[in-house]
Motif scaffolding. Structure first.
Motif, short mmCIF file in Angstrom:
data_model
loop_
_atom_site.label_atom_id
_atom_site.label_comp_id
_atom_site.label_asym_id
_atom_site.label_seq_id
_atom_site.Cartn_x
_atom_site.Cartn_y
_atom_site.Cartn_z
N ASP A 1 4.67 2.83 -15.18
CA ASP A 1 5.60 4.33 -14.59
C ASP A 1 4.23 5.55 -14.31
O ASP A 1 3.01 4.97 -13.48
N SER A 2 4.87 6.24 -13.36
CA SER A 2 4.07 7.59 -12.41
C SER A 2 2.69 7.69 -13.49
O SER A 2 1.48 8.18 -12.60
N PHE B 1 -1.14 7.10 -12.59
CA PHE B 1 -2.23 8.32 -12.39
C PHE B 1 -3.14 7.83 -13.02
O PHE B 1 -4.48 8.43 -13.06
N ASN C 1 -2.02 2.40 -7.29
CA ASN C 1 -2.50 3.75 -8.00
C ASN C 1 -1.50 4.61 -7.70
O ASN C 1 -0.51 5.38 -8.55
N ILE C 2 -1.60 4.87 -6.30
CA ILE C 2 -0.67 6.16 -6.11
C ILE C 2 0.30 5.41 -5.21
O ILE C 2 1.14 6.19 -5.55
N TYR C 3 0.87 4.30 -4.85
CA TYR C 3 2.51 4.13 -4.77
C TYR C 3 3.01 3.32 -6.20
O TYR C 3 4.33 4.19 -6.70
N GLU C 4 1.88 3.30 -7.05
CA GLU C 4 2.65 3.02 -8.87
C GLU C 4 2.96 4.67 -9.14
O GLU C 4 3.75 5.18 -9.66
N MET C 5 2.14 5.62 -9.16
CA MET C 5 2.83 6.59 -9.08
C MET C 5 3.86 7.78 -8.15
O MET C 5 4.20 8.28 -8.81
N ILE C 6 3.72 7.24 -6.84
CA ILE C 6 4.78 7.73 -5.82
C ILE C 6 5.97 6.54 -6.65
O ILE C 6 7.65 7.32 -6.62
N LEU C 7 6.25 5.66 -6.56
CA LEU C 7 7.15 4.54 -6.19
C LEU C 7 6.99 3.30 -7.53
O LEU C 7 6.13 2.05 -7.19
N HIS D 1 7.85 -0.59 -7.83
CA HIS D 1 8.06 -0.75 -6.36
C HIS D 1 8.26 -2.58 -6.47
O HIS D 1 7.68 -2.56 -5.84
N TYR E 1 3.65 -3.60 -2.72
CA TYR E 1 3.23 -3.27 -3.82
C TYR E 1 2.71 -4.43 -4.40
O TYR E 1 1.70 -4.39 -5.05
#
Length: 197
Positions: free
Chosen positions: A36-37, A41, A87-93, A96, A101
């Motif tokens: 998840d987000s 993070f 990791n940034i992608y995972e924080m936002i979406l 996904h 991804y």
């Protein structure tokens, strides 16, 4: 950025993979990891700390200036940067389901494999002495050892793997924190310059 600051950031980031797995793995025996987000993070903090360690090792010339050392340096910095993009992608979406991804996610294990090469480069370069010389290979061997212990010690594998992570990456951060950059850093860094041939 000086090595003391890089080492401090690396020290702060070292435990976050362990923290993340304890938060996001509800049942270690079920091999289910919830993303998840927050997990993105926490992983960002961990990989950013690892990147700080690699930049610090590069500044002290730990990987050496030969071709293998230069390639190892580029490969680890590049793979960790791409893992951090995931990791940034995972924080936002989170979760996904796209090709990008999954491609970026693959740089997590790739970074661990590349770290074996970094460990070998550090041993060959002989810039670090004593126990410090073997810590990068200890970090690099985390993935194969974790896979091995998951098949051999069963229920204890989760705790051993997490303990291994904290110890190895904390030691790596301590090396950066306590190492001195050569006095003539500009000349030294020029020796690490990337050459195609």
């Amino acid at each position: 950025m000086n090595n003391k600051l890089l080492g401090l950031f690396a020290l702060i980031g070292a435990p976050f993979l362990c923290i993340n797995t304890y938060i996001h793995v509800p049942d270690p025996n079920a091999h289910v990891y919830i993303t998840d987000s927050l997990s993105g993070f926490l992983d960002l903090l961990y990989i950013s700390g690892w990147l700080c360690s690699m930049i610090g090792l590069r500044r002290i010339g730990a990987m050496g200036t030969d071709r293998f050392g230069r390639i190892s340096t580029i490969a680890i910095l590049g793979s960790l940067t791409l893992a951090n993009l995931w990791n940034i992608y995972e924080m936002i979406l989170p979760n996904h389901n796209t090709l990008l991804y999954y491609v970026l996610d693959s740089f997590w294990p790739i970074s661990n494999v590349v770290m074996i090469g970094v460990g070998i480069a550090v041993i060959r370069a002989r810039k670090l002495t004593g126990w410090k010389r073997y810590v990068p290979i200890l970090c690099g061997l985390w993935l194969p050892i974790t896979i091995l212990i998951s098949f051999t010690v069963g229920d204890m594998a989760f705790a051993i793997s997490n303990g291994y992570t904290i110890i190895a990456w904390t030691l790596l951060a301590i090396i950066v924190l306590t190492s001195k950059v050569p006095a003539d850093e500009d000349e030294y860094m020029a020796g690490l310059e990337i050459r195609v041939l």
